[in-house]
Design a protein around this motif. Structure first.
Motif, PDB file in Angstrom:
ATOM      1  N   ALA A 149      -5.902   4.890  -6.691  1.00  0.00           N
ATOM      2  CA  ALA A 149      -6.606   4.195  -7.767  1.00  0.00           C
ATOM      3  C   ALA A 149      -5.863   2.934  -8.189  1.00  0.00           C
ATOM      4  CB  ALA A 149      -6.779   5.129  -8.968  1.00  0.00           C
ATOM      5  N   ALA A 150      -4.525   2.972  -8.152  1.00  0.00           N
ATOM      6  CA  ALA A 150      -3.745   1.787  -8.503  1.00  0.00           C
ATOM      7  C   ALA A 150      -4.035   0.641  -7.546  1.00  0.00           C
ATOM      8  CB  ALA A 150      -2.251   2.122  -8.493  1.00  0.00           C
ATOM      9  N   LEU A 151      -4.151   0.948  -6.254  1.00  0.00           N
ATOM     10  CA  LEU A 151      -4.507  -0.079  -5.273  1.00  0.00           C
ATOM     11  C   LEU A 151      -5.861  -0.695  -5.608  1.00  0.00           C
ATOM     12  CD1 LEU A 151      -3.505   1.804  -1.981  1.00  0.00           C
ATOM     13  CD2 LEU A 151      -2.206   0.008  -3.134  1.00  0.00           C
ATOM     14  N   MET A 152      -6.800   0.142  -6.010  1.00  0.00           N
ATOM     15  CA  MET A 152      -8.149  -0.325  -6.305  1.00  0.00           C
ATOM     16  C   MET A 152      -8.171  -1.195  -7.564  1.00  0.00           C
ATOM     17  SD  MET A 152      -9.914   3.362  -5.479  1.00  0.00           S
ATOM     18  CE  MET A 152     -11.620   2.887  -5.335  1.00  0.00           C
TER      19      MET A 152
ATOM     20  N   VAL B 169       0.834  -1.203   0.000  1.00  0.00           N
ATOM     21  CA  VAL B 169       0.000   0.000   0.000  1.00  0.00           C
ATOM     22  C   VAL B 169       0.868   1.251   0.000  1.00  0.00           C
ATOM     23  CG1 VAL B 169      -1.665   1.339   1.335  1.00  0.00           C
ATOM     24  CG2 VAL B 169      -1.966  -1.128   1.087  1.00  0.00           C
ATOM     25  N   LEU B 170       1.849   1.297   0.887  1.00  0.00           N
ATOM     26  CA  LEU B 170       2.724   2.464   0.968  1.00  0.00           C
ATOM     27  C   LEU B 170       3.505   2.663  -0.330  1.00  0.00           C
ATOM     28  CD1 LEU B 170       4.089   2.119   4.621  1.00  0.00           C
ATOM     29  CD2 LEU B 170       2.393   3.750   3.759  1.00  0.00           C
ATOM     30  N   CYS B 171       3.916   1.576  -0.943  1.00  0.00           N
ATOM     31  CA  CYS B 171       4.657   1.663  -2.201  1.00  0.00           C
ATOM     32  C   CYS B 171       3.786   2.280  -3.290  1.00  0.00           C
ATOM     33  CB  CYS B 171       5.142   0.284  -2.618  1.00  0.00           C
ATOM     34  SG  CYS B 171       6.067   0.281  -4.174  1.00  0.00           S
ATOM     35  N   GLY B 172       2.557   1.808  -3.424  1.00  0.00           N
ATOM     36  CA  GLY B 172       1.657   2.353  -4.432  1.00  0.00           C
ATOM     37  C   GLY B 172       1.396   3.839  -4.231  1.00  0.00           C
ATOM     38  N   LEU B 173       1.164   4.239  -2.971  1.00  0.00           N
ATOM     39  CA  LEU B 173       0.909   5.649  -2.682  1.00  0.00           C
ATOM     40  C   LEU B 173       2.144   6.501  -2.933  1.00  0.00           C
ATOM     41  CD1 LEU B 173      -1.158   5.343   0.639  1.00  0.00           C
ATOM     42  CD2 LEU B 173      -2.012   5.580  -1.699  1.00  0.00           C
ATOM     43  N   ALA B 174       3.320   5.981  -2.541  1.00  0.00           N
ATOM     44  CA  ALA B 174       4.560   6.739  -2.712  1.00  0.00           C
ATOM     45  C   ALA B 174       4.894   6.942  -4.184  1.00  0.00           C
ATOM     46  CB  ALA B 174       5.708   6.023  -2.006  1.00  0.00           C
ATOM     47  N   VAL B 175       4.702   5.914  -4.996  1.00  0.00           N
ATOM     48  CA  VAL B 175       4.995   6.038  -6.428  1.00  0.00           C
ATOM     49  C   VAL B 175       4.066   7.068  -7.069  1.00  0.00           C
ATOM     50  CG1 VAL B 175       4.927   4.831  -8.651  1.00  0.00           C
ATOM     51  CG2 VAL B 175       5.940   3.715  -6.661  1.00  0.00           C
ATOM     52  N   GLY B 176       2.782   7.002  -6.751  1.00  0.00           N
ATOM     53  CA  GLY B 176       1.840   7.971  -7.303  1.00  0.00           C
ATOM     54  C   GLY B 176       2.164   9.392  -6.864  1.00  0.00           C
ATOM     55  N   LEU B 177       2.414   9.574  -5.559  1.00  0.00           N
ATOM     56  CA  LEU B 177       2.738  10.900  -5.051  1.00  0.00           C
ATOM     57  C   LEU B 177       4.037  11.421  -5.661  1.00  0.00           C
ATOM     58  CD1 LEU B 177       2.253  13.235  -3.070  1.00  0.00           C
ATOM     59  CD2 LEU B 177       3.440  11.895  -1.318  1.00  0.00           C
TER      60      LEU B 177
END
Length: 332
Positions: free
Chosen positions: A239-242, A110-118
């Protein structure tokens, strides 16, 4: 004894005005379009359209593109554009589903997906705000490079999610409602509060309306624009997580054409492409309009090319109505 006097009669109407509700005619028109589409769906497939299963499907499909559209609304209101949102979704989805990332567990995913997007969003923001690169060019470069990096990491192969805890949470439900829908509602609610009830939101409208006047008023326009694109990138990470949860896999093709759908939903919702005006409520209705339209085509086994033509016609009509309304307000 002191005599207690009643409030002046003329003051009462003024007090009542605080509680009056004024609906935006554009939003009412959008809601009317959505109702008409629902009636068409019910008329064409009465045995399927208004079933609990189909409604859940519509909302789950709207969730990911809806979250991306929330970020896109911030960007367009600020006077920019982001063509890279789909590629950022694909890159974040690939990165969080690599074997190395999955080996650390669901929270790291989860943190990886959020960090890449941010991170990708902030890169866009820095290029636009501090590098003086036109938003179209900066985000187009990210569109190409992020998609290419996703293909490089994945080797153009689909990466299956093996972590069952990740799937159990995001594919689960709460109070009978899928988690993805709850997540969409949470992102939308937070986005609405930030845009309408915080200084950050007011500055976003101000920068989009007149960046130079905002600078003279003391707003750090460059920093604000960078943060706005960061918000859009963070939404892409969510959105990537979803998308990964819904498809149980990460692939470089995830998020394909999301930028077009998000821009279309935002424009349909009444947000001006020139910036300075827009609403998340309108964006939400725009997302639902396109999702319901797609659902109707799917239920009736109609070709996707007809669906794309219908979307194109709707977008053109929405833009023409925007320019006509703007010309009517400003005069000839």
């Amino acid at each position: 004894m002191t005599e207690i006097q009643a409030p002046p009669q003329e003051a009462l109407p003024a007090e009542r005005k605080r509680f009056t509700f004024s609906a935006d005619p554009r939003l009412l028109g959008l809601a009317g379009v959505l109702v008409v589409l629902c009636l068409v769906g019910q008329f064409t497939r009465p045995e399927l359209f208004f079933t609990e299963s189909n409604i859940s499907t519509i909302l789950r499909l709207a969730a990911a593109i809806g979250v991306v559209s929330v970020g896109m609304t911030f960007v367009i209101i600020s006077g920019g554009i982001d063509l890279s949102v789909g590629s950022m979704v694909g890159l974040a989805g690939v990165w969080l589903t690599t074997l190395a990332t999955q080996s650390y567990g669901p929270w790291v995913m989860v943190l990886c997906g959020l960090a890449v997007g941010l991170g990708c969003g902030l890169v866009n923001g820095v290029l636009v705000a501090y590098g003086k690169v036109v938003p179209f060019i900066a985000t187009l470069a990210m569109y190409v490079s992020a998609r290419g990096l996703a293909e490089r990491i994945s080797g153009r192969r689909t990466q299956v999610v093996a972590d069952q805890d990740f799937l159990a949470f995001f594919r689960g439900s709460f109070l009978g409602i899928p988690t993805l829908i709850w997540l969409f509602a949470l992102v939308f609610a937070v986005g609405w509060v930030v845009l309408n009830r915080t200084t950050f939101g007011r500055r976003t409208y101000a920068v989009g309306g007149n960046a130079e006047a905002s600078r003279l008023a003391g707003i750090n326009v460059k920093r604000h624009l960078a943060l706005v694109y960061g918000v859009a990138g963070l939404c892409c990470g969510i959105a990537a997580l979803m998308v990964v949860a819904r498809t149980t896999a990460g692939a470089s093709t995830n998020g394909m054409f999301y930028e077009l759908d998000a821009i279309a939903a935002v424009v349909i919702g009444g947000t001006l492409l020139t910036g300075g005006r827009g609403s998340l409520i309108g964006t939400l209705v725009g997302v639902l309009i396109f999702t319901v339209l797609s659902n109707i085509f799917t239920l009736n086994n109609l070709d996707t090319d007809i669906q794309n033509i219908a979307k194109g016609v709707i977008i053109v009509l929405a833009v023409l109505l925007q320019f006509r309304a703007r010309k009517a307000r400003t005069g000839p």
